[in-house]
Every structure is written in C-alpha cells, then in structure tokens.
Write an enzyme that holds these catalytic residues in place. Structure first.
Site, mmCIF file in Angstrom:
data_model
loop_
_atom_site.group_PDB
_atom_site.id
_atom_site.type_symbol
_atom_site.label_atom_id
_atom_site.label_comp_id
_atom_site.label_asym_id
_atom_site.label_seq_id
_atom_site.Cartn_x
_atom_site.Cartn_y
_atom_site.Cartn_z
ATOM 1 N N PHE A 156 12.884 1.527 -39.364
ATOM 2 C CA PHE A 156 14.970 1.164 -39.325
ATOM 3 C C PHE A 156 15.256 0.214 -40.440
ATOM 4 C CE2 PHE A 156 12.736 2.693 -35.367
ATOM 5 C CZ PHE A 156 13.991 2.854 -34.583
ATOM 6 N N CYS A 198 26.916 30.082 -34.864
ATOM 7 C CA CYS A 198 26.266 31.320 -35.489
ATOM 8 C C CYS A 198 27.429 32.561 -34.899
ATOM 9 C CB CYS A 198 25.878 31.724 -33.972
ATOM 10 S SG CYS A 198 23.941 30.544 -33.999
ATOM 11 N N HIS A 249 20.085 31.429 -36.571
ATOM 12 C CA HIS A 249 19.837 30.180 -35.709
ATOM 13 C C HIS A 249 18.588 29.428 -35.680
ATOM 14 C CE1 HIS A 249 21.919 27.200 -32.831
ATOM 15 N NE2 HIS A 249 20.817 27.350 -32.428
ATOM 16 N N TYR A 279 16.725 -6.401 -41.645
ATOM 17 C CA TYR A 279 16.696 -7.260 -43.728
ATOM 18 C C TYR A 279 17.353 -6.339 -44.222
ATOM 19 C CZ TYR A 279 14.401 -8.591 -47.664
ATOM 20 O OH TYR A 279 13.887 -8.628 -49.282
HETATM 21 O O1 LIG Z 1 9.260 -6.344 -37.731
HETATM 22 P P1 LIG Z 1 10.090 -6.087 -36.902
HETATM 23 O O2 LIG Z 1 10.672 -5.929 -35.451
HETATM 24 O O3 LIG Z 1 8.884 -4.695 -36.163
HETATM 25 O O4 LIG Z 1 10.568 -4.995 -37.588
HETATM 26 C C1 LIG Z 1 11.779 -3.821 -37.614
HETATM 27 O O5 LIG Z 1 12.771 -5.165 -38.620
HETATM 28 C C2 LIG Z 1 12.293 -5.026 -39.678
HETATM 29 C C3 LIG Z 1 13.034 -5.680 -40.620
HETATM 30 O O6 LIG Z 1 14.554 -4.993 -40.404
HETATM 31 C C4 LIG Z 1 12.275 -3.583 -40.680
HETATM 32 O O7 LIG Z 1 11.712 -3.566 -41.758
HETATM 33 C C5 LIG Z 1 11.299 -2.933 -39.705
HETATM 34 O O8 LIG Z 1 12.001 -1.101 -40.000
HETATM 35 C C6 LIG Z 1 11.706 -2.427 -37.678
HETATM 36 O O9 LIG Z 1 11.772 -1.747 -37.262
#
Ligand SMILES: O=P(O)(O)O[C@H]1O[C@H](CO)[C@@H](O)[C@H](O)[C@H]1O
Ligand SMILES: O=P(O)(O)O[C@H]1O[C@H](CO)[C@@H](O)[C@H](O)[C@H]1O
Lengths: 344, 344
Positions: A310, A52, A111, A314
């Site tokens: 997430f 700020c 802000h 994978y």
């Molecule tokens: O299948 P799950 O365990 O619910 O899902 C998790 O693992 C997957 C594989 O890495 C991801 O694509 C998902 O975003 C995650 O939440």
C-alpha cells in the site's frame, strides 16, 4: 554492501526524487487486507462485456466484429477535443482548460487472453497499433503528449477484464513527463547522450538488476524502483518513441513484453495485476534528442497473490517506501520459469 | 464558470504540480472492483489484537493496561536508529543511509472506536500525545523531520483495525515535504506571510470550498484536491507545528477533526477509510517562519462505500486525475448531517 541491508534512500535519476528502502521490514506480521486471488476469465467471448467483438457498449455503440487489435474513442473520456482555451487566475487559485482524446485499445478479440498468453505475432500487432496511434494522435494540431498505458486487473482499477489498454493524448505535457524531460535534457546537454543509454550500459555491466535481455531491449528492476516488482523495459538504442521501431525491433519488443508478463504471472501463479505505461517524447513538434522511450510496469503485489503493497500515509505525505531491495526483486524474477505456469 | 464544467488542469500551489479535473466523467459505467463495505469492529477488547491493552504483540512484547493514548516503538519499523552514515555513488546509481524511529500511537484502549466516535476530550489527549512526540522526537540529534499520520481502514493498508496512527521520525526531509518547503519559502521571501495564511483568507472569503470552520481552524477541500473528498485542516494562525497549540487551540483542533471524520462516515454511512497526515516544519533546528502546519485527509472512496478512485495508469505515468470538482465535493460534504449516522 552494508548500506543495502539497512534502511537507506535511493535517488531516482529520472525524476530527481528519492525512495526509502527498508530491506529489514518484510518480517512484520500481516493482519490487514487480503485480496482475492485474481483468476483470468475463461470464456473467449462474454456477452456482457463492453469490449468483445459485436457487443453493444454502455454508450449504445456496437463494436465491429474485429479480429485484430482494435481501437476506438473512449465513450466516457476524461479528456475531450475542442475544449475552448481558457486560463483562470485569481489570487492563489490557478486553472487552465485542457483538450485531448482518450482511446481504448482492445489487444485481442479473445476475452480470455492477457498479454503473456497471446501469441508473439499478436503482441506485435498490438505494438503496431500503438505505433499508428502514437503517430496519428501526435500529429494532431493540439496534441503535445500521448500516453499509452494498461491497467491490468481489478486491483489496478481496471473496470473490465477484456485484454485492453488506453491512450490519453492531450494538449499539455503532464507532470511526471515534465520531470523526466528535465532530467533527460540536462543530461543530454552535458553528455550528448541519453541518460538511459548510459544507465542501461552501467546496469548491463553490473548485471544484478537485469531480468531479461534480447537483441534490442533490456528489462530491469530500476535501482530506484518503488513498487516491489517494478520493471522497466528500455530499447538498447536511444529511440525517442515507439514509431521508430523497425520490424526486428518490434519483434524484440513483443518478445520482451511477453517474457516480462510471463515472469509476473509465474511469480505468484496468478494473473498478475499491474499498471504499465510507455513514456515517450512529447509530440510538441520540437526536437527531443534527449528522449529515450521506456515501458514501466508498476505491480502492486508484495507478498503473495493476495497481499499487496500500500502506498498510503507515509508514502503520500513523505515519500515512497519499499520493503525488498531492487536486487532481491530482480534475483527472484530472473530465476522464475520462462514458460507460463498454466502451460507448464 | 464554463472552465470548471469541462476538462481542465488546476495548480497545486504547495507542490507546484498540476491535477487534471474531468467533471464530465462520473457518468461512466462501472464493471470493476467493488470493495466490501467497511464495518467498524464491535468489541471494545479483542484478544487477537496486537494493540489492545494487556495483549501480547507479534514481537513478544506485552502492552501495558493503558487507559489513555499510548505510544511505543514499532516492532517492525521501516526506520531504525543508529544506522551508520554511509553515502554511495557509482555512475548513475546513488544511495545514502537513513536513520530514524517509527512509533505506533494507539488512540484509545477501546478497540471498537474510531476518531469520530471518540469523545472530544479523548481526541484532545491524542493531540497532546502527538505534541509530546513531535517535540521529543524532533529534539533528538539526528531527527530532522517528524511525520504523524493515520492509515484508516484496510483499503488504506491498515493492518489492524484498532484505532491507531503512526509516527515516522527521520534524518532526511522527505520529498513531499521538500516540495512544500520550497513553495512556502519562496512565498515567504516575497510576502513575509505564509502562503497558507493568504490562501485560507481567500478561501474563507469565497466560501465555496469551505467544509467546516471554528474559532481556530478551517477545513476545506483544496482547490487542487486530488482525492475525490480530500480535505485540508489549517489553523487560522500561521503555526509551524502542533506543539505550538495552546489549550483552546487544541480543543478547536480536536473539534474539527471530530467534525470532519463524522462528515466522512456520514457520506456513505460507513467507517470511512483514509490516510491522514500532518505536515509540519522540519525539526532541523533552523528557523522556518514560512511553515504553516496542516492536516490533510486523502480518502479513496469515490462513488459509494464500495467503489473507490484508483490512482493508476494515467495517474502514475502522467499526473493525478479527478472526476468531481473540489466545489462539488465541498458542497456535498457541507450539507451532510453533523451527528454520526450510528447515533442519529
Ligand atoms: O506499518 P503498517 O501500518 O503495517 O503499514 C502501512 O503503512 C505504511 C506507511 O504508510 C506503508 O508503508 C505500508 O505499506 C502500509 O501497509
Ligand atoms: O477508464 P477506466 O479504465 O475505467 O479507469 C481506470 O483508469 C483511469 C486512468 O488511469 C483512472 O483514472 C481510473 O481511476 C481507473 O479506474
């Protein structure tokens, strides 16, 4: 198309990497993490905020009483100027020194604001400051690349809710930019056109992934989008960097940024988190007719204001994976009200 | 070395991508997101858990009263078998169908456990099941790649705290694996040795990035680590996949997994979140002498049980960036107690 209703891969023509699309997968139950819904801070001035106007920062420096977008060198910068040039190679380990400059750009003295809540003319001032920074930093002797970006929301690692972005300017051209560089250059060599010019023409004709368009810009969910509601803003003209925008184009750019971020907030009626970045031509002094700048938004939310996608197991060890198609995402975004939900 | 005390880049020899290291940066203040400290669930059986023995899953299926590691096809799989082969190309958009199988692997019937808390012989049973799955899935006609991974903790998108991992087996070889494939093959062509054999020899000699070692495996913080406390477990012998492990090697593998995950929990005295993945040779029927399997752990925590490293703006649009060096991380991990903090 049958193909789009079942698991399939799509090619990212800018990086030459594939993304796995699993349209059938949004049905799975969720017992996992819920985030708290993000509420924008309300006070226009926060005494404990490092950003700020007039406040003292953690480093001891005092912010001026700025009234317009304001930039300064990051007190805890990841890159430092004048790092002595060193190269190290020993067997299979290889390193090199890197110098650069990290800056913080406060979008507004207020802000409580975010880009979608700012006035159009104030967003134009942010863009004007970005232009100035890109230009000045890019001209420094040892700076070959300038990245302008914003991490918005604590979900995206933003350590302070004051409306601000960052600029990291540096000696080397970073990995993601090199990938785009290669794709851009090889297309230019073959066609004497930027790949993004041809891509957006194709998208505008098809229509199904377009979210907003105005006189000088288009915003679309790229065919190869990784994040659920990813959007890419592209100038209709093949401009290599933002400093080339004239007044009318800057106005259009501000407008489309305001529109895209408003749709985002309206999607789950929350202050929508994302990381946004502007990929532009390297400032290495070379001619880059192949470059076509673009601003991308990578927002993490998937199902609601509290459940995000997430990119984990994978995605880290194989390749990115998404659950809804780009067409579905564009369709949902396109149909949202254009007025910010707090003002409707 | 001076170089390592200032911002520098390091090369990942497995992907040929660079990571920016900013050792000076951990001093910055943190007003950002705090996670709640992760506490492992206590009950050995949870009636509301989809993965506990005897419970009914969201899909309606009932789990058997399993007493050993147990695998089944994911009810909400991202990949499906028997997807008709289709290829699509129109101008600059390109897609292809993808078929595969997603499985869930419950590590233990006991809901309250995690790998570091499991008995050695029970971890060996998990590895034996991984071996069987890799083998059987890899032999299926249309399966050219098998990824075994674990997302641990809700910070890593794990939707259920029951100890479990996943397997995604599929037709195509994913992007990250292709990068490694290329680096592995070009080194093999030149040296008739796997690049990881030579790399771990160099690391074992240097010592400074080694965390644990036993008869058949070494665990180290790779020179090019991206995540703050990233670890890679590598067999001393150049095995291409886990099914090649004999009894003694499987025992060593279980031991080092238990040790690494125990150090992780001890670091911040919490149930440490991570994604772990085993990269192995493609199951495409070709000979892959260049492949050397390895298990990597990507944990998000940086400063404490509640503050993580965010891979956001700069990392998404430029390249990964880390704050502490690999040497510092290895040193911290190496010096931690070897007994799990809950049992000390
Ligand atoms: O299948 P799950 O365990 O619910 O899902 C998790 O693992 C997957 C594989 O890495 C991801 O694509 C998902 O975003 C995650 O939440
Ligand atoms: O400098 P900040 O905003 O505190 O830091 C944030 O953005 C940086 C650049 O993307 C990341 O490296 C940090 O992990 C993130 O927390």
């Amino acid at each position: 198309m049958q193909l789009y209703e079942q698991p399939h891969y799509r090619l990212n023509i800018l990086t030459n990497e594939w993304v796995l699309v699993s349209p059938q997968r949004t049905k799975r139950p969720w017992q996992g993490k819920s985030e708290k819904a993000v509420v924008a801070p309300q006070k226009p001035h926060d005494l404990s905020c490092y950003l700020c106007p007039g406040n003292v920062r953690a480093s001891g420096a005092t912010n001026p009483e700025y009234t317009e977008p304001y930039s300064f060198v990051n007190d805890y910068a990841a890159l430092l100027p004048d790092v002595p040039n060193e190269i190290f190679k020993e067997g299979l380990t290889q390193a090199k020194s890197e110098s650069g400059i990290c800056k913080v750009v406060c979008f507004s003295p207020d802000h409580s604001l975010t880009l979608p809540l700012m006035k159009l003319e104030d967003i134009e001032k942010v863009i004007a400051l970005w232009q100035k920074e890109y230009d000045e930093l890019g001209k420094l002797p040892n700076i070959n690349h300038v990245l302008i970006f914003e991490n918005k929301g604590e979900l995206m690692g933003c350590s302070n809710p004051h409306p601000h972005g960052q600029i990291w300017a540096q000696q080397s051209i970073p990995t993601e930019v090199l990938k785009k560089n290669n794709a851009f250059a090889s297309y230019w060599d073959q066609h004497q056109k930027t790949i993004l010019s041809d891509y957006i023409s194709q998208e505008i004709e098809a229509g199904e992934r377009i979210v907003v368009q105005n006189n000088h810009f288009v915003a679309l969910v790229p065919y190869w989008a990784v994040w659920p509601y990813e959007i890419m803003i592209v100038p209709l003209e093949p401009l290599a960097h933002i400093s080339q925008l004239d007044d009318a184009q800057r106005n259009s750019f501000a407008q489309i940024i305001k529109e895209v971020t408003t749709l985002y907030d309206n999607l789950f009626e929350t202050s929508f988190p994302y990381s946004a970045g502007i990929n532009q031509t390297p400032t290495d002094g070379k001619d880059h007719p192949e470059w076509h700048f673009h601003m991308s938004f990578y927002p993490p939310l998937l199902r609601s204001a509290t459940v995000k996608k997430f990119m984990v197991g994978y995605e880290m060890f194989a390749n990115p994976q998404r659950d809804i198609t780009a067409e579905q995402a564009a369709d949902i975004l396109r149909k949202l009200p254009r007025t910010h939900f707090t003002k409707a």
